[in-house]
Design a protein around this motif. Structure first.
Motif, PDB file in Angstrom:
ATOM      1  N   LEU A  13      18.221   5.028  -9.147  1.00  0.00           N
ATOM      2  CA  LEU A  13      19.241   6.038  -8.850  1.00  0.00           C
ATOM      3  C   LEU A  13      20.600   5.660  -9.422  1.00  0.00           C
ATOM      4  O   LEU A  13      21.463   6.516  -9.607  1.00  0.00           O
ATOM      5  CB  LEU A  13      19.348   6.256  -7.338  1.00  0.00           C
ATOM      6  N   ALA A  14      20.800   4.398  -9.720  1.00  0.00           N
ATOM      7  CA  ALA A  14      22.074   3.952 -10.295  1.00  0.00           C
ATOM      8  C   ALA A  14      22.172   4.284 -11.788  1.00  0.00           C
ATOM      9  O   ALA A  14      23.267   4.304 -12.338  1.00  0.00           O
ATOM     10  CB  ALA A  14      22.243   2.448 -10.091  1.00  0.00           C
ATOM     11  N   ASP A  15      21.038   4.559 -12.447  1.00  0.00           N
ATOM     12  CA  ASP A  15      21.048   4.888 -13.877  1.00  0.00           C
ATOM     13  C   ASP A  15      21.483   6.336 -14.055  1.00  0.00           C
ATOM     14  O   ASP A  15      20.971   7.233 -13.378  1.00  0.00           O
ATOM     15  CB  ASP A  15      19.656   4.680 -14.482  1.00  0.00           C
ATOM     16  N   ARG A  16      22.423   6.555 -14.963  1.00  0.00           N
ATOM     17  CA  ARG A  16      23.016   7.876 -15.138  1.00  0.00           C
ATOM     18  C   ARG A  16      22.821   8.364 -16.570  1.00  0.00           C
ATOM     19  O   ARG A  16      22.778   7.584 -17.521  1.00  0.00           O
ATOM     20  CB  ARG A  16      24.520   7.842 -14.832  1.00  0.00           C
ATOM     21  N   CYS A  17      22.755   9.676 -16.720  1.00  0.00           N
ATOM     22  CA  CYS A  17      22.617  10.325 -18.020  1.00  0.00           C
ATOM     23  C   CYS A  17      23.843  10.009 -18.874  1.00  0.00           C
ATOM     24  O   CYS A  17      24.981  10.121 -18.418  1.00  0.00           O
ATOM     25  CB  CYS A  17      22.487  11.836 -17.820  1.00  0.00           C
ATOM     26  N   ASP A  18      23.600   9.609 -20.123  1.00  0.00           N
ATOM     27  CA  ASP A  18      24.707   9.301 -21.039  1.00  0.00           C
ATOM     28  C   ASP A  18      25.475  10.552 -21.449  1.00  0.00           C
ATOM     29  O   ASP A  18      26.594  10.458 -21.946  1.00  0.00           O
ATOM     30  CB  ASP A  18      24.176   8.606 -22.295  1.00  0.00           C
ATOM     31  N   ARG A  19      24.911  11.713 -21.236  1.00  0.00           N
ATOM     32  CA  ARG A  19      25.543  12.960 -21.652  1.00  0.00           C
ATOM     33  C   ARG A  19      26.386  13.579 -20.540  1.00  0.00           C
ATOM     34  O   ARG A  19      27.498  14.016 -20.774  1.00  0.00           O
ATOM     35  CB  ARG A  19      24.462  13.941 -22.103  1.00  0.00           C
ATOM     36  N   CYS A  20      25.837  13.630 -19.306  1.00  0.00           N
ATOM     37  CA  CYS A  20      26.551  14.366 -18.253  1.00  0.00           C
ATOM     38  C   CYS A  20      26.770  13.578 -16.960  1.00  0.00           C
ATOM     39  O   CYS A  20      27.476  14.048 -16.078  1.00  0.00           O
ATOM     40  CB  CYS A  20      25.805  15.661 -17.932  1.00  0.00           C
ATOM     41  N   GLY A  21      26.156  12.425 -16.817  1.00  0.00           N
ATOM     42  CA  GLY A  21      26.355  11.618 -15.619  1.00  0.00           C
ATOM     43  C   GLY A  21      25.389  11.903 -14.479  1.00  0.00           C
ATOM     44  O   GLY A  21      25.468  11.271 -13.435  1.00  0.00           O
ATOM     45  N   ALA A  22      24.464  12.851 -14.657  1.00  0.00           N
ATOM     46  CA  ALA A  22      23.439  13.120 -13.635  1.00  0.00           C
ATOM     47  C   ALA A  22      22.461  11.945 -13.594  1.00  0.00           C
ATOM     48  O   ALA A  22      22.473  11.075 -14.469  1.00  0.00           O
ATOM     49  CB  ALA A  22      22.705  14.420 -13.954  1.00  0.00           C
ATOM     50  N   ALA A  23      21.589  11.932 -12.602  1.00  0.00           N
ATOM     51  CA  ALA A  23      20.589  10.867 -12.489  1.00  0.00           C
ATOM     52  C   ALA A  23      19.693  10.844 -13.728  1.00  0.00           C
ATOM     53  O   ALA A  23      19.204  11.882 -14.169  1.00  0.00           O
ATOM     54  CB  ALA A  23      19.744  11.079 -11.242  1.00  0.00           C
ATOM     55  N   ALA A  24      19.517   9.673 -14.301  1.00  0.00           N
ATOM     56  CA  ALA A  24      18.690   9.524 -15.503  1.00  0.00           C
ATOM     57  C   ALA A  24      17.214   9.640 -15.143  1.00  0.00           C
ATOM     58  O   ALA A  24      16.752   9.026 -14.189  1.00  0.00           O
ATOM     59  CB  ALA A  24      18.970   8.191 -16.172  1.00  0.00           C
ATOM     60  N   LYS A  25      16.492  10.430 -15.925  1.00  0.00           N
ATOM     61  CA  LYS A  25      15.051  10.600 -15.756  1.00  0.00           C
ATOM     62  C   LYS A  25      14.291  10.217 -17.019  1.00  0.00           C
ATOM     63  O   LYS A  25      13.081  10.087 -16.994  1.00  0.00           O
ATOM     64  CB  LYS A  25      14.723  12.061 -15.410  1.00  0.00           C
ATOM     65  N   VAL A  26      15.015  10.056 -18.138  1.00  0.00           N
ATOM     66  CA  VAL A  26      14.401   9.781 -19.432  1.00  0.00           C
ATOM     67  C   VAL A  26      15.137   8.621 -20.101  1.00  0.00           C
ATOM     68  O   VAL A  26      16.372   8.596 -20.131  1.00  0.00           O
ATOM     69  CB  VAL A  26      14.480  11.024 -20.351  1.00  0.00           C
ATOM     70  N   ARG A  27      14.362   7.652 -20.610  1.00  0.00           N
ATOM     71  CA  ARG A  27      14.934   6.558 -21.401  1.00  0.00           C
ATOM     72  C   ARG A  27      14.380   6.698 -22.812  1.00  0.00           C
ATOM     73  O   ARG A  27      13.164   6.725 -23.008  1.00  0.00           O
ATOM     74  CB  ARG A  27      14.557   5.202 -20.833  1.00  0.00           C
ATOM     75  N   ALA A  28      15.273   6.791 -23.785  1.00  0.00           N
ATOM     76  CA  ALA A  28      14.865   6.849 -25.191  1.00  0.00           C
ATOM     77  C   ALA A  28      15.235   5.517 -25.821  1.00  0.00           C
ATOM     78  O   ALA A  28      16.414   5.135 -25.831  1.00  0.00           O
ATOM     79  CB  ALA A  28      15.560   7.995 -25.907  1.00  0.00           C
ATOM     80  N   ILE A  29      14.232   4.809 -26.332  1.00  0.00           N
ATOM     81  CA  ILE A  29      14.465   3.520 -26.975  1.00  0.00           C
ATOM     82  C   ILE A  29      14.432   3.757 -28.482  1.00  0.00           C
ATOM     83  O   ILE A  29      13.408   4.168 -29.031  1.00  0.00           O
ATOM     84  CB  ILE A  29      13.411   2.490 -26.544  1.00  0.00           C
ATOM     85  N   LEU A  30      15.555   3.528 -29.114  1.00  0.00           N
ATOM     86  CA  LEU A  30      15.700   3.775 -30.539  1.00  0.00           C
ATOM     87  C   LEU A  30      15.062   2.654 -31.355  1.00  0.00           C
ATOM     88  O   LEU A  30      14.979   1.510 -30.878  1.00  0.00           O
ATOM     89  CB  LEU A  30      17.175   3.913 -30.884  1.00  0.00           C
ATOM     90  N   PRO A  31      14.632   2.949 -32.579  1.00  0.00           N
ATOM     91  CA  PRO A  31      14.028   1.909 -33.420  1.00  0.00           C
ATOM     92  C   PRO A  31      14.955   0.700 -33.630  1.00  0.00           C
ATOM     93  O   PRO A  31      14.480  -0.411 -33.804  1.00  0.00           O
ATOM     94  CB  PRO A  31      13.768   2.624 -34.746  1.00  0.00           C
ATOM     95  N   SER A  32      16.256   0.903 -33.558  1.00  0.00           N
ATOM     96  CA  SER A  32      17.219  -0.183 -33.726  1.00  0.00           C
ATOM     97  C   SER A  32      17.264  -1.107 -32.512  1.00  0.00           C
ATOM     98  O   SER A  32      17.871  -2.170 -32.556  1.00  0.00           O
ATOM     99  CB  SER A  32      18.615   0.391 -33.969  1.00  0.00           C
ATOM    100  N   GLY A  33      16.634  -0.662 -31.390  1.00  0.00           N
ATOM    101  CA  GLY A  33      16.633  -1.464 -30.172  1.00  0.00           C
ATOM    102  C   GLY A  33      17.565  -0.927 -29.108  1.00  0.00           C
ATOM    103  O   GLY A  33      17.465  -1.313 -27.954  1.00  0.00           O
ATOM    104  N   GLY A  34      18.473  -0.041 -29.476  1.00  0.00           N
ATOM    105  CA  GLY A  34      19.375   0.559 -28.501  1.00  0.00           C
ATOM    106  C   GLY A  34      18.628   1.544 -27.626  1.00  0.00           C
ATOM    107  O   GLY A  34      17.492   1.914 -27.899  1.00  0.00           O
ATOM    108  N   GLU A  35      19.270   1.967 -26.554  1.00  0.00           N
ATOM    109  CA  GLU A  35      18.636   2.941 -25.679  1.00  0.00           C
ATOM    110  C   GLU A  35      19.645   3.978 -25.228  1.00  0.00           C
ATOM    111  O   GLU A  35      20.836   3.723 -25.168  1.00  0.00           O
ATOM    112  CB  GLU A  35      17.970   2.279 -24.473  1.00  0.00           C
ATOM    113  N   LEU A  36      19.114   5.157 -24.939  1.00  0.00           N
ATOM    114  CA  LEU A  36      19.892   6.254 -24.389  1.00  0.00           C
ATOM    115  C   LEU A  36      19.206   6.702 -23.115  1.00  0.00           C
ATOM    116  O   LEU A  36      17.977   6.731 -23.041  1.00  0.00           O
ATOM    117  CB  LEU A  36      19.951   7.425 -25.378  1.00  0.00           C
TER     118      LEU A  36
END
Length: 61
Positions: A13-36
């Motif tokens: 519940l502490a993880d927040r959407c990088d776009r709007c600040g709502a509760a994060a439900k999706v983690r996208a791991i980029l090929p570079s190793g970063g995440e959104l």
């Protein structure tokens, strides 16, 4: 687990959407190793681009 393989913690519940600040439900791991982190809405909105970038997508509960 294979050597050199990193695991990422489950979304909480502490993880927040990088776009709007709502509760994060999706983690996208980029090929570079970063995440959104995205809420469900923004995860769906950016799904096509994430596939194009060959990001690994994980969904939380």
């Amino acid at each position: 687990m294979q050597p050199g393989t990193l695991t990422r913690p489950e979304l909480t519940l502490a993880d927040r959407c990088d776009r709007c600040g709502a509760a994060a439900k999706v983690r996208a791991i980029l090929p570079s190793g970063g995440e959104l982190l995205f809420c469900g809405h923004h995860g769906r909105a950016h799904a096509d681009k994430l596939r194009e970038l060959e990001a690994s997508v994980e969904t939380g509960s």
